[in-house]
Design a protein around this motif. Structure first.
Motif, mmCIF file in Angstrom:
data_model
loop_
_atom_site.group_PDB
_atom_site.id
_atom_site.type_symbol
_atom_site.label_atom_id
_atom_site.label_comp_id
_atom_site.label_asym_id
_atom_site.label_seq_id
_atom_site.Cartn_x
_atom_site.Cartn_y
_atom_site.Cartn_z
ATOM 1 N N ALA B 81 78.673 106.489 26.467
ATOM 2 C CA ALA B 81 79.959 106.079 27.046
ATOM 3 C C ALA B 81 81.090 106.982 26.558
ATOM 4 O O ALA B 81 82.032 107.265 27.307
ATOM 5 C CB ALA B 81 80.241 104.614 26.705
ATOM 6 N N ALA B 85 79.885 108.902 30.292
ATOM 7 C CA ALA B 85 78.658 108.726 31.083
ATOM 8 C C ALA B 85 78.385 107.252 31.347
ATOM 9 O O ALA B 85 78.741 106.384 30.551
ATOM 10 C CB ALA B 85 77.466 109.335 30.356
ATOM 11 N N ARG B 86 77.716 106.995 32.455
ATOM 12 C CA ARG B 86 77.162 105.684 32.727
ATOM 13 C C ARG B 86 75.761 105.669 32.110
ATOM 14 O O ARG B 86 74.884 106.426 32.536
ATOM 15 C CB ARG B 86 77.076 105.450 34.235
ATOM 16 C CG ARG B 86 76.656 104.041 34.619
ATOM 17 C CD ARG B 86 77.086 103.711 36.040
ATOM 18 N NE ARG B 86 76.333 104.456 37.028
ATOM 19 C CZ ARG B 86 75.195 104.011 37.617
ATOM 20 N NH1 ARG B 86 74.719 102.830 37.305
ATOM 21 N NH2 ARG B 86 74.586 104.736 38.513
ATOM 22 N N LEU B 88 72.027 104.902 31.396
ATOM 23 C CA LEU B 88 70.963 104.450 32.300
ATOM 24 C C LEU B 88 69.647 104.184 31.574
ATOM 25 O O LEU B 88 69.007 103.173 31.811
ATOM 26 C CB LEU B 88 70.722 105.501 33.383
ATOM 27 C CG LEU B 88 71.854 105.710 34.383
ATOM 28 C CD1 LEU B 88 71.522 106.885 35.304
ATOM 29 C CD2 LEU B 88 72.066 104.447 35.211
ATOM 30 N N CYS B 119 73.208 95.586 28.453
ATOM 31 C CA CYS B 119 73.890 96.862 28.720
ATOM 32 C C CYS B 119 73.475 97.461 30.059
ATOM 33 O O CYS B 119 74.026 98.498 30.456
ATOM 34 C CB CYS B 119 73.573 97.880 27.626
ATOM 35 S SG CYS B 119 74.148 97.379 25.992
ATOM 36 N N GLY B 147 72.270 109.369 30.509
ATOM 37 C CA GLY B 147 73.142 108.742 31.481
ATOM 38 C C GLY B 147 73.712 109.800 32.396
ATOM 39 O O GLY B 147 73.394 110.980 32.269
ATOM 40 N N PRO B 150 79.988 110.716 35.974
ATOM 41 C CA PRO B 150 80.484 110.798 37.361
ATOM 42 C C PRO B 150 81.276 112.084 37.588
ATOM 43 O O PRO B 150 81.900 112.623 36.667
ATOM 44 C CB PRO B 150 81.408 109.574 37.473
ATOM 45 C CG PRO B 150 81.006 108.651 36.372
ATOM 46 C CD PRO B 150 80.494 109.528 35.269
ATOM 47 N N SER B 198 78.209 96.848 23.012
ATOM 48 C CA SER B 198 78.360 97.973 23.929
ATOM 49 C C SER B 198 79.786 98.032 24.440
ATOM 50 O O SER B 198 80.359 97.008 24.837
ATOM 51 C CB SER B 198 77.417 97.815 25.118
ATOM 52 O OG SER B 198 77.842 98.673 26.177
ATOM 53 N N ALA B 200 80.393 100.261 26.905
ATOM 54 C CA ALA B 200 80.232 101.058 28.136
ATOM 55 C C ALA B 200 80.994 100.443 29.311
ATOM 56 O O ALA B 200 81.604 101.163 30.105
ATOM 57 C CB ALA B 200 78.746 101.209 28.478
ATOM 58 N N ALA B 201 80.968 99.110 29.423
ATOM 59 C CA ALA B 201 81.651 98.479 30.555
ATOM 60 C C ALA B 201 83.160 98.717 30.476
ATOM 61 O O ALA B 201 83.824 98.913 31.502
ATOM 62 C CB ALA B 201 81.347 96.980 30.580
ATOM 63 N N ALA B 204 83.862 102.266 31.550
ATOM 64 C CA ALA B 204 83.725 102.364 33.010
ATOM 65 C C ALA B 204 84.945 101.772 33.704
ATOM 66 O O ALA B 204 85.441 102.331 34.697
ATOM 67 C CB ALA B 204 82.447 101.652 33.458
ATOM 68 N N ASP B 208 87.203 103.766 36.225
ATOM 69 C CA ASP B 208 87.300 103.246 37.595
ATOM 70 C C ASP B 208 88.762 102.985 37.985
ATOM 71 O O ASP B 208 89.136 103.114 39.156
ATOM 72 C CB ASP B 208 86.507 101.934 37.732
ATOM 73 C CG ASP B 208 84.997 102.177 37.707
ATOM 74 O OD1 ASP B 208 84.585 103.355 37.786
ATOM 75 O OD2 ASP B 208 84.247 101.193 37.588
#
Lengths: 334, 334
Positions: B81, B85-86, B88, B119, B147, B150, B198, B200-201, B204, B208
């Motif tokens: 993150a 990166a997302r 995966l 996650c 990951g 974008p 985490s 990561a959210a 993101a 976003d």
């Protein structure tokens, strides 16, 4: 860096850790390492991604024919190659034991760097932890790897069909014997060298030549028998090996007799087994024999319809089923 | 599986190893693990690839607020993150010590599985090694991660500019204190829970929302000071923190006083620091405060022109330079 051994403080996230990274680790890895702090960001060529991971705890760290650093690179590169992938990137996770001589660390890292260079892969991310003396064994290494599987390549043990020819890319069982002989001071002269090597170029040559490879497997822990049993289970085929065709070096065979070990239970670290359609076998062997690391490739048997077992057929025609050992024989060979 | 502890034979490549994998490891990881023998082959969505690796040697294995399994997933997901990166995919490398109760292994693996599920990442490849008693410490875990970054995202510490606002995603220094308190039996009541999580959210959500994030860094080993010093060095900016704005929980502050530790030298495992342009700071905080894991996000300071140092400005206006500890303070907190 005034101290010449690894200290706990080298793992604490402070100045000593920064010093170890800047003065020992990154210089040893050289131009093939890039210093992304958290994660490396890479331009991936098209194709599916292959990912793999392997930890290495081999003892001793240095052995005839290699060391833990070369082994860590080769093992992970080969795992990628077994999926038909072109290996591109490695990550390097070090777990160092307090008291490890920095000279040993430098030697291991130089091996990682040289092996990565030879294999054409780049070390793109790393991590170093230090544990107290008595909670490690010098160096443990994790190498995870990523590569790209070319379009059209679909290598799967389930693809093996009755009639397929089984190939061995070279002599079998050598790495396990090299480690055991070094550890048990068998005093073999000359010592048996590990077969540690990358087979990625040989796999690429097979695929580039258009050989319809059905399955690939590198016989590491558990040796050829474990690898073949997995292929048998996945494909539902009976795999029959011709005893006199199985390539085992004389020194390996001799050491195995002393150790009471079947060479087919002993690991390789630079070999693979392949299943190819019968009408591609000759071409496959010609391709492999043209690549140095697989110049001794031979056909060792066939897949046939039947129960998923691994069979050794002796010259007399007698068939013996080969079974997986329980696993006590060869701890920490990789 | 008749034995209830890990044995050396569990790492030998034979039947016992196969049993450990089939009866303990794969069932614990459940549907989020797939059993590729050598390497996993994955369909990667478009975008640049991010790769990272981290080994975890935390002691004790289980601590208030988490355990080595959750930590291993969160640490690697967060590293991805931090590159924008997302996350995966994860790989899971286990180094088990002979004698480890299988019940402990099952607990750790259940945590890995639950954390991966939370996650939204998949464990796609794994490896298990066993070392003799006295050469490990229960479980060491390597998690490597991949990951996708974008298009258009370019998060780099070099992008920090004078005037940028520094954000902390939540209270700082908690994980290190949680581990130390558990290890040293400080007897804090209630115990300080690790912040392992985490982020990561939250990252993101920032991206976003179109926040022009210049840099991200998770303050793990070495704490916030180490993370900020790296950002200062990379950007050539002076980073000035307002003392009264730095979020530290009262229990963490109290424990740090007992331990003689600066909370800014103590690791987090579920926090990040961000540098954003001043005119994006308000929006960034609103976004972060709308995500549970970062609901306590605050601005803690600014980047200014000057030498690359990390400064704590007290309410009195006095400025103190924060420097990296040598590293002895907090061994094996992750």
């Amino acid at each position: 860096m005034t101290t010449e051994v690894v200290r706990l403080a080298h793992g604490g996230g402070g100045r000593l850790q920064a010093g170890l990274l800047d003065e020992v680790i990154l210089p040893a890895l050289g131009a093939r390492a890039c210093g992304a702090p958290d994660a490396a960001v890479l331009d991936a060529p098209g194709g599916r991604l292959a990912l793999t991971t392997d930890s290495f705890v081999v003892r001793p760290l240095f052995f005839p024919g290699g060391d833990i650093g070369r082994l860590a690179v080769h093992g992970t590169v080969n795992d990628l190659a077994m999926a038909g992938a072109r290996p591109l990137w490695l990550t390097l996770g070090l777990i160092l034991e307090e008291g490890l001589p920095l000279e040993d660390l430098r030697r291991v890292l130089a091996s990682v760097s040289a092996a990565a260079e030879e294999c054409g892969v780049q070390v793109v991310a790393g991590d170093t932890k230090v544990v107290e003396a008595g909670h490690g064994d010098g160096v443990y290494i994790n190498t995870s790897g990523a590569g790209v599987v070319p379009d059209g390549v679909g290598i799967e043990p389930t693809a093996i069909r009755p009639g397929d020819v089984l190939l061995a890319s070279g002599d079998l069982g050598r790495h396990g014997v090299a480690i055991l002989a070094a550890r048990e001071n068998l005093g073999l002269e000359p010592p048996v060298p590990s077969d540690s090597a990358s087979v990625a170029a040989a796999v690429a040559a097979l695929l580039d030549a258009g050989v319809a490879v059905h399955a690939l497997r590198d016989p590491t822990r558990g040796g050829a028998v474990a690898a073949l049993q997995e292929l048998a289970d996945a494909s539902g085929c009976r795999l029959v090996l011709e005893d006199e065709a199985i390539p085992v070096r004389e020194d390996v065979r001799g050491a195995c007799e002393i150790l009471g070990l079947d060479p087919l239970h002993s690991a390789c670290e630079g070999r693979f087994l392949a299943a190819v359609p019968a009408d591609h076998a000759e071409q496959a062997l010609a391709v492999l024999q043209s690549v140095p690391v697989t110049r001794d490739a031979v056909a060792i048997g066939r897949a046939v319809a039947g129960d998923p077992a691994v069979i050794r057929r002796l010259a007399t025609g007698v068939e013996r089923r080969l079974v997986l050992p329980a696993g006590e024989q060869l701890p920490r060979i990789c």
